[in-house]
Motif scaffolding. Structure first.
Motif, PDB file in Angstrom:
ATOM      1  N   ALA A  31      39.908  53.444  41.570  1.00 25.40           N
ATOM      2  CA  ALA A  31      40.727  52.703  40.700  1.00 25.40           C
ATOM      3  C   ALA A  31      40.344  51.252  40.615  1.00 25.40           C
ATOM      4  O   ALA A  31      40.187  50.425  39.554  1.00 25.40           O
ATOM      5  N   GLU A  32      40.594  50.609  41.927  1.00 26.66           N
ATOM      6  CA  GLU A  32      40.390  49.033  41.971  1.00 26.66           C
ATOM      7  C   GLU A  32      38.793  48.676  41.642  1.00 26.66           C
ATOM      8  O   GLU A  32      38.706  47.656  41.025  1.00 26.66           O
ATOM      9  N   CYS A  33      38.026  49.478  41.926  1.00 25.69           N
ATOM     10  CA  CYS A  33      36.405  49.146  41.786  1.00 25.69           C
ATOM     11  C   CYS A  33      36.303  49.356  40.314  1.00 25.69           C
ATOM     12  O   CYS A  33      35.612  48.346  39.754  1.00 25.69           O
ATOM     13  N   GLU A  34      36.743  50.262  39.566  1.00 30.93           N
ATOM     14  CA  GLU A  34      36.673  50.520  38.291  1.00 30.93           C
ATOM     15  C   GLU A  34      37.375  49.234  37.546  1.00 30.93           C
ATOM     16  O   GLU A  34      36.690  48.763  36.462  1.00 30.93           O
ATOM     17  N   THR A  35      38.411  48.804  37.698  1.00 28.63           N
ATOM     18  CA  THR A  35      39.071  47.827  37.135  1.00 28.63           C
ATOM     19  C   THR A  35      38.395  46.428  37.325  1.00 28.63           C
ATOM     20  O   THR A  35      38.269  45.593  36.206  1.00 28.63           O
ATOM     21  N   LEU A  36      38.185  46.059  38.442  1.00 27.69           N
ATOM     22  CA  LEU A  36      37.609  44.931  38.827  1.00 27.69           C
ATOM     23  C   LEU A  36      36.042  44.665  38.356  1.00 27.69           C
ATOM     24  O   LEU A  36      35.905  43.501  38.444  1.00 27.69           O
ATOM     25  N   LYS A  37      35.337  45.535  38.185  1.00 19.13           N
ATOM     26  CA  LYS A  37      34.041  45.433  38.198  1.00 19.13           C
ATOM     27  C   LYS A  37      33.574  44.748  36.813  1.00 19.13           C
ATOM     28  O   LYS A  37      32.446  43.998  36.908  1.00 19.13           O
ATOM     29  N   ASN A  38      34.086  44.674  35.924  1.00 21.67           N
ATOM     30  CA  ASN A  38      33.745  43.996  34.775  1.00 21.67           C
ATOM     31  C   ASN A  38      34.653  42.950  34.019  1.00 21.67           C
ATOM     32  O   ASN A  38      34.761  42.432  33.095  1.00 21.67           O
ATOM     33  N   LEU A  71      48.434  33.143  46.352  1.00 19.17           N
ATOM     34  CA  LEU A  71      48.449  32.041  45.709  1.00 19.17           C
ATOM     35  C   LEU A  71      47.064  31.295  46.868  1.00 19.17           C
ATOM     36  O   LEU A  71      47.161  31.479  47.956  1.00 19.17           O
ATOM     37  N   ASP A  72      46.381  30.632  46.043  1.00 24.65           N
ATOM     38  CA  ASP A  72      44.982  30.038  46.641  1.00 24.65           C
ATOM     39  C   ASP A  72      45.527  28.466  47.305  1.00 24.65           C
ATOM     40  O   ASP A  72      46.885  28.144  47.138  1.00 24.65           O
ATOM     41  N   GLU A  73      44.655  27.792  47.583  1.00 22.83           N
ATOM     42  CA  GLU A  73      44.997  26.588  48.447  1.00 22.83           C
ATOM     43  C   GLU A  73      45.583  25.459  47.454  1.00 22.83           C
ATOM     44  O   GLU A  73      46.234  24.543  48.075  1.00 22.83           O
ATOM     45  N   ASP A  74      45.447  25.442  46.130  1.00 24.28           N
ATOM     46  CA  ASP A  74      45.789  24.770  45.140  1.00 24.28           C
ATOM     47  C   ASP A  74      47.271  25.281  44.637  1.00 24.28           C
ATOM     48  O   ASP A  74      47.694  24.884  43.501  1.00 24.28           O
ATOM     49  N   MET A  75      47.789  26.336  45.078  1.00 20.05           N
ATOM     50  CA  MET A  75      48.953  27.051  44.579  1.00 20.05           C
ATOM     51  C   MET A  75      48.844  27.708  43.355  1.00 20.05           C
ATOM     52  O   MET A  75      49.757  27.975  42.446  1.00 20.05           O
ATOM     53  N   VAL A  76      47.431  28.115  42.842  1.00 17.01           N
ATOM     54  CA  VAL A  76      47.428  28.887  41.530  1.00 17.01           C
ATOM     55  C   VAL A  76      47.574  30.185  41.990  1.00 17.01           C
ATOM     56  O   VAL A  76      47.060  30.726  42.944  1.00 17.01           O
ATOM     57  N   GLY A  77      48.370  30.884  41.081  1.00 16.40           N
ATOM     58  CA  GLY A  77      48.409  32.415  41.180  1.00 16.40           C
ATOM     59  C   GLY A  77      47.433  33.410  40.743  1.00 16.40           C
ATOM     60  O   GLY A  77      46.807  32.945  39.640  1.00 16.40           O
ATOM     61  N   HIS A  78      47.102  34.363  41.494  1.00 12.27           N
ATOM     62  CA  HIS A  78      46.297  35.490  41.173  1.00 12.27           C
ATOM     63  C   HIS A  78      46.643  36.781  41.498  1.00 12.27           C
ATOM     64  O   HIS A  78      47.480  37.005  42.458  1.00 12.27           O
ATOM     65  N   ILE A  79      46.697  37.629  40.401  1.00 10.96           N
ATOM     66  CA  ILE A  79      47.244  38.927  40.407  1.00 10.96           C
ATOM     67  C   ILE A  79      46.189  39.744  41.345  1.00 10.96           C
ATOM     68  O   ILE A  79      44.745  39.665  41.075  1.00 10.96           O
ATOM     69  N   SER A  80      46.824  40.385  42.192  1.00 10.87           N
ATOM     70  CA  SER A  80      45.747  41.446  43.239  1.00 10.87           C
ATOM     71  C   SER A  80      46.175  42.763  43.135  1.00 10.87           C
ATOM     72  O   SER A  80      47.024  43.227  42.566  1.00 10.87           O
ATOM     73  N   ASP A  81      45.547  43.721  44.007  1.00  7.06           N
ATOM     74  CA  ASP A  81      45.804  45.134  44.187  1.00  7.06           C
ATOM     75  C   ASP A  81      45.979  45.911  42.665  1.00  7.06           C
ATOM     76  O   ASP A  81      46.951  46.230  42.318  1.00  7.06           O
ATOM     77  N   PHE A  82      44.801  46.282  42.488  1.00  8.45           N
ATOM     78  CA  PHE A  82      44.835  47.045  41.068  1.00  8.45           C
ATOM     79  C   PHE A  82      44.464  48.499  41.383  1.00  8.45           C
ATOM     80  O   PHE A  82      43.948  49.320  40.595  1.00  8.45           O
ATOM     81  N   GLY A  83      45.016  48.992  42.662  1.00  8.49           N
ATOM     82  CA  GLY A  83      44.727  50.180  43.005  1.00  8.49           C
ATOM     83  C   GLY A  83      45.532  51.368  42.055  1.00  8.49           C
ATOM     84  O   GLY A  83      45.293  52.502  42.108  1.00  8.49           O
ATOM     85  N   LEU A  84      46.589  50.916  41.633  1.00 13.29           N
ATOM     86  CA  LEU A  84      47.263  51.883  40.485  1.00 13.29           C
ATOM     87  C   LEU A  84      46.880  51.583  39.001  1.00 13.29           C
ATOM     88  O   LEU A  84      47.688  52.167  38.080  1.00 13.29           O
ATOM     89  N   ALA A  85      46.121  50.853  38.845  1.00  9.60           N
ATOM     90  CA  ALA A  85      45.883  50.066  37.370  1.00  9.60           C
ATOM     91  C   ALA A  85      45.350  51.253  36.489  1.00  9.60           C
ATOM     92  O   ALA A  85      44.653  52.328  36.913  1.00  9.60           O
ATOM     93  N   LYS A  86      45.662  51.194  35.445  1.00 10.88           N
ATOM     94  CA  LYS A  86      45.395  52.305  34.290  1.00 10.88           C
ATOM     95  C   LYS A  86      44.608  51.490  33.216  1.00 10.88           C
ATOM     96  O   LYS A  86      45.035  50.478  32.797  1.00 10.88           O
ATOM     97  N   ILE A  87      43.455  51.865  32.812  1.00  5.07           N
ATOM     98  CA  ILE A  87      42.520  51.423  31.867  1.00  5.07           C
ATOM     99  C   ILE A  87      42.501  52.345  30.656  1.00  5.07           C
ATOM    100  O   ILE A  87      42.676  53.585  30.620  1.00  5.07           O
ATOM    101  N   LEU A  88      43.147  51.490  29.555  1.00  6.01           N
ATOM    102  CA  LEU A  88      43.370  52.143  28.409  1.00  6.01           C
ATOM    103  C   LEU A  88      42.395  52.053  27.397  1.00  6.01           C
ATOM    104  O   LEU A  88      42.166  50.877  27.008  1.00  6.01           O
ATOM    105  N   SER A  89      41.940  53.048  26.707  1.00  9.53           N
ATOM    106  CA  SER A  89      41.115  53.056  25.389  1.00  9.53           C
ATOM    107  C   SER A  89      42.195  52.915  24.049  1.00  9.53           C
ATOM    108  O   SER A  89      43.223  52.978  24.370  1.00  9.53           O
TER     109      SER A  89
END
Length: 198
Positions: free
Chosen positions: A43-50, A144-162
């Motif tokens: 799920a994480e690979c499928e979600t993050l690849k594109n 949070l990166d070095e500049d305190m910018v937020g990044h969403i992570s962990d897409f293992g339960l993500a759902k891709i919807l047509s």
């Protein structure tokens, strides 16, 4: 285990350094003995690849093969987030071996992280080729990166919807089922009339 950054339901995350460039990375090694770990990896690979967005964690590569003992091995390599998770900053825990390095988030930093997360969700829900629902958004999955910018992570339960699935789910409040962490799942999924029959 000095390089261990954290662990979750499906594996552990380690800090590493690429030899040639000296770049610091985060490596999520999946424990394939845990039920659902392989599905989470897929799920994480499928979600993050594109998908690409400044407020989503950037995956560098995925590894799937056999380890030195002949067992299946799966790992994901991400860019390293220097300030860790929002969970750790909001609720720091210190152990005897770890000195307290308290970083308090001021009001403006908290607002900026909320805006970062909102931008990422808007992108996932409305600007991807197919809409993506994270299904497990919580402070430990916001890095949070070095500049305190937020990044969403962990897409293992993500759902891709047509488009067809979006219409279907909009008319079926409980059709996604319970996905994600209790306490962070949408109340409509937990308390819809169909689910209140005990």
């Amino acid at each position: 285990m000095q390089n261990l950054l954290g662990f979750g339901s499906f594996g552990s995350v380690y800090k590493g350094i690429l030899e040639e460039s000296g770049t610091t990375i985060a490596i999520k090694v999946l424990n394939l003995l845990n039920r659902g770990a392989s599905r989470s990896f897929s799920a994480e690979c499928e979600t993050l690849k594109n998908i690409r967005h400044r407020n989503l964690v950037k995956i560098l590569t995925a590894i799937s093969g056999i380890d030195y003992q002949g067992n299946d091995f799966k790992a994901l390599v991400y860019e390293f987030m220097g300030n860790g998770s929002l969970e750790h900053l909001l609720h720091p825990s210190t152990s005897v071996n770890e000195p307290e390095t308290m970083k308090n988030l001021n009001f403006f930093q908290r607002v900026n992280v909320a805006i970062d997360v909102a931008h990422a969700l808007e992108y996932l829900h409305h600007h991807c080729e197919t809409s993506i629902i994270h299904c497990d958004l919580k402070p430990s999955n916001i890095l949070l990166d070095e500049d305190m910018v937020g990044h969403i992570s962990d897409f293992g339960l993500a759902k891709i919807l047509s488009a067809d699935m979006l219409y279907y789910y909009a008319n079926q409040s409980n059709s996604l089922g319970l996905r994600g962490t209790i306490g962070y799942a949408p109340p409509g999924l937990l308390f819809s009339p169909e689910k209140t029959q005990l």
